[in-house]
Scaffold this motif. Sequence first.
Motif, PDB file in Angstrom:
ATOM      1  N   LYS A  77     -24.355 -39.590 -74.376  1.00 51.39           N
ATOM      2  CA  LYS A  77     -23.746 -40.715 -73.691  1.00 51.39           C
ATOM      3  C   LYS A  77     -24.509 -41.047 -72.409  1.00 51.39           C
ATOM      4  N   ARG A  78     -24.330 -42.258 -71.963  1.00 48.00           N
ATOM      5  CA  ARG A  78     -24.891 -42.685 -70.680  1.00 48.00           C
ATOM      6  C   ARG A  78     -23.726 -43.008 -69.753  1.00 48.00           C
ATOM      7  N   ASP A  79     -23.273 -41.997 -69.013  1.00 48.84           N
ATOM      8  CA  ASP A  79     -22.151 -42.170 -68.115  1.00 48.84           C
ATOM      9  C   ASP A  79     -22.356 -41.280 -66.884  1.00 48.84           C
ATOM     10  N   LYS A  80     -21.375 -41.281 -66.010  1.00 49.59           N
ATOM     11  CA  LYS A  80     -21.472 -40.510 -64.774  1.00 49.59           C
ATOM     12  C   LYS A  80     -21.619 -39.023 -65.059  1.00 49.59           C
ATOM     13  N   LYS A  81     -20.873 -38.510 -66.031  1.00 51.98           N
ATOM     14  CA  LYS A  81     -20.920 -37.080 -66.351  1.00 51.98           C
ATOM     15  C   LYS A  81     -22.323 -36.662 -66.796  1.00 51.98           C
ATOM     16  N   ALA A  82     -22.954 -37.482 -67.637  1.00 57.30           N
ATOM     17  CA  ALA A  82     -24.302 -37.174 -68.110  1.00 57.30           C
ATOM     18  C   ALA A  82     -25.313 -37.242 -66.971  1.00 57.30           C
ATOM     19  N   GLY A 106     -30.881 -41.869 -86.674  1.00 56.33           N
ATOM     20  CA  GLY A 106     -30.142 -43.125 -86.740  1.00 56.33           C
ATOM     21  C   GLY A 106     -29.099 -43.316 -85.659  1.00 56.33           C
ATOM     22  N   GLU A 107     -28.817 -42.299 -84.859  1.00 53.23           N
ATOM     23  CA  GLU A 107     -27.816 -42.399 -83.803  1.00 53.23           C
ATOM     24  C   GLU A 107     -28.485 -42.533 -82.437  1.00 53.23           C
ATOM     25  N   ARG A 108     -27.867 -43.299 -81.575  1.00 56.06           N
ATOM     26  CA  ARG A 108     -28.442 -43.540 -80.249  1.00 56.06           C
ATOM     27  C   ARG A 108     -28.130 -42.393 -79.299  1.00 56.06           C
ATOM     28  N   HIS A 109     -29.168 -41.871 -78.659  1.00 58.15           N
ATOM     29  CA  HIS A 109     -29.050 -40.884 -77.591  1.00 58.15           C
ATOM     30  C   HIS A 109     -29.837 -41.396 -76.388  1.00 58.15           C
ATOM     31  N   PHE A 110     -29.771 -40.661 -75.286  1.00 63.46           N
ATOM     32  CA  PHE A 110     -30.433 -41.117 -74.066  1.00 63.46           C
ATOM     33  C   PHE A 110     -31.313 -40.011 -73.506  1.00 63.46           C
ATOM     34  N   LEU A 111     -32.528 -40.400 -73.188  1.00 66.47           N
ATOM     35  CA  LEU A 111     -33.502 -39.507 -72.575  1.00 66.47           C
ATOM     36  C   LEU A 111     -33.573 -39.833 -71.091  1.00 66.47           C
ATOM     37  N   TRP A 112     -33.189 -38.874 -70.245  1.00 76.10           N
ATOM     38  CA  TRP A 112     -33.214 -39.028 -68.792  1.00 76.10           C
ATOM     39  C   TRP A 112     -34.481 -38.385 -68.246  1.00 76.10           C
ATOM     40  N   ARG A 113     -35.078 -39.025 -67.254  1.00 72.27           N
ATOM     41  CA  ARG A 113     -36.302 -38.490 -66.646  1.00 72.27           C
ATOM     42  C   ARG A 113     -36.211 -38.531 -65.128  1.00 72.27           C
ATOM     43  N   ALA A 114     -36.769 -37.505 -64.502  1.00 73.52           N
ATOM     44  CA  ALA A 114     -36.970 -37.492 -63.057  1.00 73.52           C
ATOM     45  C   ALA A 114     -38.474 -37.447 -62.814  1.00 73.52           C
ATOM     46  N   ILE A 115     -38.991 -38.437 -62.069  1.00 70.99           N
ATOM     47  CA  ILE A 115     -40.419 -38.580 -61.807  1.00 70.99           C
ATOM     48  C   ILE A 115     -40.647 -38.545 -60.302  1.00 70.99           C
ATOM     49  N   ASP A 116     -41.700 -37.864 -59.856  1.00 69.62           N
ATOM     50  CA  ASP A 116     -41.990 -37.905 -58.424  1.00 69.62           C
ATOM     51  C   ASP A 116     -42.857 -39.119 -58.093  1.00 69.62           C
ATOM     52  N   HIS A 117     -43.233 -39.278 -56.833  1.00 65.97           N
ATOM     53  CA  HIS A 117     -43.929 -40.489 -56.403  1.00 65.97           C
ATOM     54  C   HIS A 117     -45.357 -40.573 -56.937  1.00 65.97           C
ATOM     55  N   GLU A 118     -45.889 -39.485 -57.489  1.00 66.37           N
ATOM     56  CA  GLU A 118     -47.231 -39.495 -58.059  1.00 66.37           C
ATOM     57  C   GLU A 118     -47.219 -39.624 -59.574  1.00 66.37           C
ATOM     58  N   GLY A 119     -46.056 -39.798 -60.165  1.00 66.74           N
ATOM     59  CA  GLY A 119     -45.961 -39.945 -61.608  1.00 66.74           C
ATOM     60  C   GLY A 119     -45.777 -38.648 -62.359  1.00 66.74           C
TER      61      GLY A 119
END
Length: 234
Positions: A114-119, A91-104
């Motif tokens: 949180k979604r901020d500079k530190k994260a 029920g709480e909002r979190h954030f999933l960060w992804r790094a993808i290369d040019h081929e997917g």
Amino acid sequence: MPNPVSFRYFKTSPEIIQLAVMLYVRFPLLLRNVEDLLHESGVNVSYESVRYWWHRFGSHFASEVKKRRAGGMQSSNWEWHLDEVFVKVNGERHFLWRAIDHEGEVLESYITKKRDKKAALKFMKKALRRYGSPDQIVTDKLRLYSAAVKELGCLEKQVTERWANNRGENSHLPFRRRERAMLRFRRIHSLQKFASIHASFYNHFNSQRSLSKRSTFKLNRDAALTEWRSLLIS
């Protein structure tokens, strides 16, 4: 060095366990859906067994896939696409960060509250330590990305043009479909574990169907399945 994961005390064959884990992680299926599919193939197992197998062997299969892919190919540092998406955890909002290369190829997945500079900075440092520095870093126009990239000394590598980060945004779609089938997550640990395992499975079986001929796609698919089945061969 002996294999740390053993199927010795399981009545079900390793091949069926491997198939059940693959079906559950790779496709947007419920545990009971996997049970029904196996039943139609003549395999009588409980959905609770599928749940236990996924928790017990999912990380092992994912690490083996990642190890073999790392040995057979070099990750690209030409262009990275960074993007984040919100995910509900109990029920709480979190954030999933992804790094993808040019081929997917999904390079890194990371969960924050949180979604901020530190994260963003923590996520990017983790990816840079593992894969090195890319030539270009494609992001959207959120200021937190610019602030994090500037602190890392890579501001000249950042690209924020319109539509440039479509690959990063579209990379969330397979996970979103899987998330809906799982009826969300209840713990951050479960989300981080599944996101990492799902990324390894996706990288292995993704054959870029729309970018290749039918004959090439079939060859790539057969090669991926052969490689997957060979994980059980010590």
